[in-house]
Design an enzyme around this catalytic site. Structure first.
Site, PDB file in Angstrom:
ATOM      1  N   GLY A  22      22.173  41.730  90.006  1.00 17.96           N
ATOM      2  CA  GLY A  22      22.802  40.551  90.598  1.00 17.96           C
ATOM      3  C   GLY A  22      22.175  40.180  91.921  1.00 17.96           C
ATOM      4  N   GLY A  24      23.166  37.696  93.898  1.00 12.32           N
ATOM      5  CA  GLY A  24      24.096  36.810  94.598  1.00 12.32           C
ATOM      6  C   GLY A  24      24.193  37.235  96.052  1.00 12.32           C
ATOM      7  N   PHE A  25      25.326  36.899  96.673  1.00 13.85           N
ATOM      8  CA  PHE A  25      25.484  37.199  98.100  1.00 13.85           C
ATOM      9  C   PHE A  25      25.415  38.702  98.368  1.00 13.85           C
ATOM     10  CE2 PHE A  25      27.305  32.933  98.012  1.00 13.85           C
ATOM     11  CZ  PHE A  25      26.703  32.389  99.131  1.00 13.85           C
ATOM     12  N   VAL A  90      21.739  42.183  82.393  1.00 13.70           N
ATOM     13  CA  VAL A  90      22.207  43.571  82.268  1.00 13.70           C
ATOM     14  C   VAL A  90      23.330  43.591  81.227  1.00 13.70           C
ATOM     15  CG1 VAL A  90      23.385  45.450  83.483  1.00 13.70           C
ATOM     16  CG2 VAL A  90      21.576  44.139  84.642  1.00 13.70           C
ATOM     17  N   GLU A 182      38.709  20.811  97.124  1.00 14.08           N
ATOM     18  CA  GLU A 182      37.443  20.157  97.473  1.00 14.08           C
ATOM     19  C   GLU A 182      36.984  19.211  96.362  1.00 14.08           C
ATOM     20  OE1 GLU A 182      35.752  23.522 100.573  1.00 14.08           O
ATOM     21  OE2 GLU A 182      35.283  23.786  98.479  1.00 14.08           O
ATOM     22  N   ASP A 311      32.380  40.270  94.198  1.00 15.21           N
ATOM     23  CA  ASP A 311      33.469  39.748  93.359  1.00 15.21           C
ATOM     24  C   ASP A 311      33.786  40.632  92.163  1.00 15.21           C
ATOM     25  OD1 ASP A 311      33.620  37.601  95.006  1.00 15.21           O
ATOM     26  OD2 ASP A 311      33.096  36.088  93.499  1.00 15.21           O
ATOM     27  N   ALA A 327      32.187  35.027  99.965  1.00 21.16           N
ATOM     28  CA  ALA A 327      30.816  35.440 100.268  1.00 21.16           C
ATOM     29  C   ALA A 327      30.726  36.444 101.427  1.00 21.16           C
ATOM     30  CB  ALA A 327      29.970  34.191 100.549  1.00 21.16           C
TER      31      ALA A 327
END
Ligand code: FAD
Length: 435
Positions: A22, A24-25, A90, A182, A311, A327
């Site tokens: 991963g 990501g962040f 994965v 949003e 997460d 994040a």
């Protein structure tokens, strides 16, 4: 599983081998924090880009282009010769042979494994709703939603049946968290401010944007006064808010909530998340959302050589509340894990528990309106909006993207133009607006 020396890190001379699943962040922060350590790192992601998810709703609502909020992982890590970037999915972990299993049948050996595979949206047992109510997690999701919103206006322009036209001009957002708020606020501005001069047969200002939240208030993670301010602000820009009613049906023609049917051709799902199957790969306990329950130091119980972050995990903050799926939490965990690995490589095997520090919650509501809760101070309105904007530009990667996003926002806020109003990927058979 295969043990031939075919994968990165198989060479017997390799230093300590770290595999990160991963980019990501959490995953990227771990890589950054391991700079200079005597390790070889393989980072695997099923996508070739790192995505700034906080601004994904702006791609979905035609404010930003995809390339402004995503970067090729390979390019981000080009200056790190000890890091290999792989595009692969994965599918499991063989803890006995210490190999990460990939979808193409390949595998990667590790000495230390970090699972940072994030989460996706969940439909509370109603996966059949997904084709009618797409969620927002990836660039593909964002461009799908953008296509549906823009197509709805296009089809309404040609529709002569008033009932069908109303359904095309009714946009439903399910879930009143930051993403739902949003999205609803921006769709309302798109319909009421940006679109009107471009259409001849319809008055896009009459479009309905309905935000449905099952709980008693929107933005439940914020204080009651900020959540009330957000509700008032949304209503002022024309969003209809339904509280305390859960959606019980989503179809190609609309939604049912609280026993009431609402005809709509564009439904967006912003409620509920489900963790990646990291806990299943390892056969270890997870919470109700599938989040792997990690030990206090972020290792997987029974596997000190495997960490899980972001997460995809469940862990509590010092006050006993769950660490939020945001994040900064994923990045703090990546930093913590990199610190432990570096200490272990120096022979320090003491267990350092992860301590989460909450830096604040932010949500944009519409033009020059946002809410911010830093704990010690709460802000709303134009000042909060400026801070929200500056913070998001600051966290983007690269000067070019920062400038591009700032320029786009300037254009939107001074000229009410949204440059990314493109219908791409053709018309999909799953688009409810097709019928
Ligand atoms: C629409 C939206 C808006 C958000 N807004 C905010 C916000 O305003 N502020 C905030 O702080 N947070 C926000 N978040 C939450 C934030 O984006 C997440 O908390 C954060 O991304 C978690 O980081 P992560 O590293 O755990 O997972 P991610 O950043 O999601 O990264 C997971 C990575 O793993 C990859 N992956 C997944 N499965 C596999 C697999 N099987 N094999 C290989 N790779 C895999 C994915 O492609 C992805 O690159 C938002 C999220 C969404 C969806």
């Amino acid at each position: 599983m295969t043990s031939q020396p075919t994968a990165p890190g198989d060479s017997p001379a390799a230093p300590h081998r770290i595999v990160i699943a991963g980019a990501g962040f959490g995953g990227l922060e771990t890589v950054h924090r391991l700079a200079g350590a005597p390790v070889s790192i393989t980072i695997v992601d099923l996508r070739n880009h790192h995505l700034f998810q906080p601004l994904l709703y702006q791609v979905a609502t035609a404010s930003l282009a995809t390339s402004e909020i995503a970067w090729p992982v390979r390019h981000l890590l080009r200056d790190r010769p000890e890091v290999t970037t792989l595009l692969a999915t994965v599918t499991g972990v063989d803890t006995n042979t210490r190999r990460v299993l990939l979808d193409d049948g390949g595998s990667l050996p590790y000495d230390t494994l970090i699972l940072a595979t994030g989460a996706r949206h969940a439909y509370f047992g109603h996966d059949e709703w997904e084709p009618f109510a797409p969620g927002l997690k990836t660039l593909e999701d964002a461009t799908t939603i953008r296509r549906r919103i823009l197509l709805a206006f296009e089809l309404a322009e040609r529709e002569t049946d008033p009932q069908k036209r109303n359904a095309l001009l009714t946009f439903v957002v399910i879930g009143g968290g930051p993403t739902g708020v949003e999205l609803a606020g921006t769709i309302a501005e798109l319909a009421k401010v940006t679109m009107p001069p471009d259409f001849r047969n319809i008055d896009t200002r009459k479009a309905r944007v309905v935000l449905i939240e099952a709980g008693p208030r929107i933005l439940s993670g914020f204080t009651e006064d900020l959540s009330a301010y957000a509700q008032r602000s949304l209503e002022q820009i024309g969003v209809e808010i339904v509280l305390g009613k859960a959606v019980s049906e989503c179809t190609a023609d609309g939604v049912v909530y609280g026993g009431e049917k609402l005809d709509s051709k564009t439904i967006i799902w912003a409620a509920g998340v489900r963790a990646s199957p990291a806990a299943e790969w390892l056969g270890v306990p997870a919470d109700r959302a599938g989040r792997l329950i990690v030990s206090p130091d972020l290792t997987v119980p029974g596997h000190p050589e495997i960490f899980a972050i972001g997460d995809t995990v469940a862990i509590n903050a010092p006050d006993g509340s769950p660490v939020p799926g945001i994040a900064p939490a994923a990045k703090q965990q990546g930093r913590h894990v990199a610190g432990i690995i570096k200490a272990r490589l120096k022979g320090d095997t003491s267990v350092a528990p992860f301590v989460y520090k909450h830096s604040g919650s932010l949500a944009q509501i519409g033009k020059k309106r946002a809410v911010i809760d830093f704990g010690w101070i709460k802000l709303r309105g134009a000042l909060a909006w400026w801070i929200w904007g500056i913070a998001h530009i600051y966290f983007l990667i690269g000067l070019r993207n920062r400038l591009a996003v700032a320029m786009n926002w300037l254009w939107i806020h001074t000229r009410d133009q949204r440059g990314a109003r493109l219908i791409t990927q053709g018309r999909a058979s799953t688009d409810p607006v097709k019928r």
